[in-house]
Write an enzyme that holds these catalytic residues in place. Structure first.
Site, PDB file in Angstrom:
ATOM      1  N   SER A 187     -33.434 -10.902 -23.286  1.00 34.29           N
ATOM      2  CA  SER A 187     -33.552 -10.611 -24.373  1.00 34.29           C
ATOM      3  C   SER A 187     -34.363 -11.364 -25.231  1.00 34.29           C
ATOM      4  CB  SER A 187     -31.786 -10.304 -25.032  1.00 34.29           C
ATOM      5  OG  SER A 187     -32.000 -10.067 -26.218  1.00 34.29           O
ATOM      6  N   TYR A 200     -24.354 -15.976 -26.837  1.00 41.71           N
ATOM      7  CA  TYR A 200     -25.520 -14.898 -26.024  1.00 41.71           C
ATOM      8  C   TYR A 200     -26.864 -15.499 -25.814  1.00 41.71           C
ATOM      9  CZ  TYR A 200     -27.927 -10.767 -24.995  1.00 41.71           C
ATOM     10  OH  TYR A 200     -28.606  -9.878 -24.222  1.00 41.71           O
ATOM     11  N   ALA A 202     -27.937 -18.603 -26.707  1.00 41.21           N
ATOM     12  CA  ALA A 202     -27.979 -19.631 -25.869  1.00 41.21           C
ATOM     13  C   ALA A 202     -28.135 -19.645 -24.572  1.00 41.21           C
ATOM     14  CB  ALA A 202     -26.850 -20.870 -26.164  1.00 41.21           C
ATOM     15  N   ALA A 203     -27.133 -18.464 -23.679  1.00 40.10           N
ATOM     16  CA  ALA A 203     -27.402 -18.394 -22.567  1.00 40.10           C
ATOM     17  C   ALA A 203     -28.359 -17.748 -21.951  1.00 40.10           C
ATOM     18  CB  ALA A 203     -26.083 -17.315 -22.135  1.00 40.10           C
ATOM     19  N   LYS A 204     -29.126 -16.592 -22.568  1.00 35.36           N
ATOM     20  CA  LYS A 204     -30.293 -16.009 -22.438  1.00 35.36           C
ATOM     21  C   LYS A 204     -31.582 -17.149 -22.428  1.00 35.36           C
ATOM     22  CE  LYS A 204     -29.108 -12.008 -21.482  1.00 35.36           C
ATOM     23  NZ  LYS A 204     -29.244 -11.354 -20.356  1.00 35.36           N
TER      24      LYS A 204
END
Length: 346
Positions: A187, A200, A202-204
């Site tokens: 994303s 979200y 940070a994870a991506k």
């Protein structure tokens, strides 16, 4: 050393912009020629005929549409998700669209044993893995300071990061044998700051850095296609959570919401076409990239712009997912059940 860094800080950014300005026409011409060759001289549909494609998060949204695109190209599909019943219907649709064989596996991508199981079942059944598509994802729309239930934090990281890493780790030896490809559903939030999506994003971001590093490690033996998208209509924006009034957040999922539409189908079509051509990146829409230049060379301008565009004059609106808070009563006639946005795609 400090003096050298000070000089480079002043010299390198403008010099790089000048070099990029002069090189941009040539780079654009080369990229266009490469795209034309891959699009019109390589028959990508035939390249995927009877190739084995494993798709995680295939029970809805982007994963479902990707399955249909591969089916049209005659690929053998292995559909993986937790909802086996949903997979059955999707497998039938894929067969009608041209998939010669479809295997469904109910599994959770955040469990390494499950990942090892569905990859082993694929090898036992078909003897190879050509493409691994990681499309499972989980987002949120709450402000970080509102989150009182921190149990949701590792869930977000597990699905968005480890849910990609585990299948990749297990499938990588077989992808090396077939000179295959890994496709990643990422994303634009991995570098573009947007409110209410901190965990979200940070994870991506971790996911992108993992695959960019892996790209150097595997060299040309395994291809990697990173697909990034802006806001598109999937279950990430259409699904629901049902919350009992006055209770803590209940993870009651309404997962049968229809997840289709132009943007989702178009993005899935671009992902599969790009993967078949061997593209390292697929972007939808591509105009988001201009903001990256602002982030590097004028971050304050980017911050001020988003502050102006995204700051509303009213009260905050949040999904309350992961906050552990009940919904606020709006009127005496409000029912005892409220609906808030769900952010789960698998």
């Amino acid at each position: 050393m400090d003096m050298l860094n000070s000089v480079l800080n002043l010299f390198v950014p403008p010099a790089s912009l000048v070099m990029l300005a002069f090189a941009w026409p040539a780079l654009t011409f080369i990229n266009t020629c490469e795209w034309l060759y891959n699009s019109y001289f390589l028959v990508s549909d035939q390249l995927m005929h009877n190739k084995v494609v494993v798709i995680t998060g295939a029970s809805s949204g982007i994963g479902e549409q990707i399955a249909y695109e591969y089916a049209k190209r005659g690929a053998i599909l292995v559909l993986v998700a937790r909802r086996e019943q949903r997979l059955r219907g999707i497998s039938e649709n894929a067969r009608r669209l041209g998939a010669p064989s479809v295997m469904i596996v109910a599994a959770d991508v955040v469990k390494e044993d499950d990942c090892r199981r569905f990859i082993n079942e694929t090898i036992n059944q078909y003897g190879r893995v050509d493409h691994l598509v990681n499309s499972a994802s989980l987002g949120h729309t709450f402000y970080f300071e509102e989150a009182t239930d921190t149990n949701v934090f590792p869930i977000l990281m597990d699905i968005n990061f480890w849910g990609n890493v585990y299948p990749t780790h297990v499938a990588l030896p077989y992808l090396r044998e077939s000179n295959g490809r890994i496709i990643v559903n990422a994303s634009v939030e991995n570098w573009l700051p947007l409110p209410r999506m901190s965990l979200y994003a940070a994870a991506k971001s971790a996911l992108i850095n993992f695959y960019e590093t892996l790209r150097f490690e595997v060299k040309d033996e395994v291809g990697i296609t990173v697909a990034t998208h802006g806001w598109i209509g999937t279950e990430i924006s259409r699904g629901k959570f049902m919350v009992e009034e006055g209770a803590e957040m209940q993870w009651k999922e309404e997962r049968e919401v229809e997840a289709s539409g132009g943007p989702v189908e178009e993005f899935a079509r671009m992902i599969v076409a790009g993967a078949c051509r061997g593209d390292p990146y697929v972007k939808y829409p591509s105009w988001y990239d201009i903001f990256f230049l602002y982030r590097v060379f004028a971050p304050k301008v980017l911050y001020w712009t988003f502050q102006f565009l995204l700051t509303g004059g009213g009260a905050r609106r949040t999904s309350f997912i992961g906050t552990g808070r009940p919904l606020i009563e709006a009127s005496p006639t409000t029912t005892r059940r409220r609906v808030v946005d769900q952010q789960r795609v698998e």
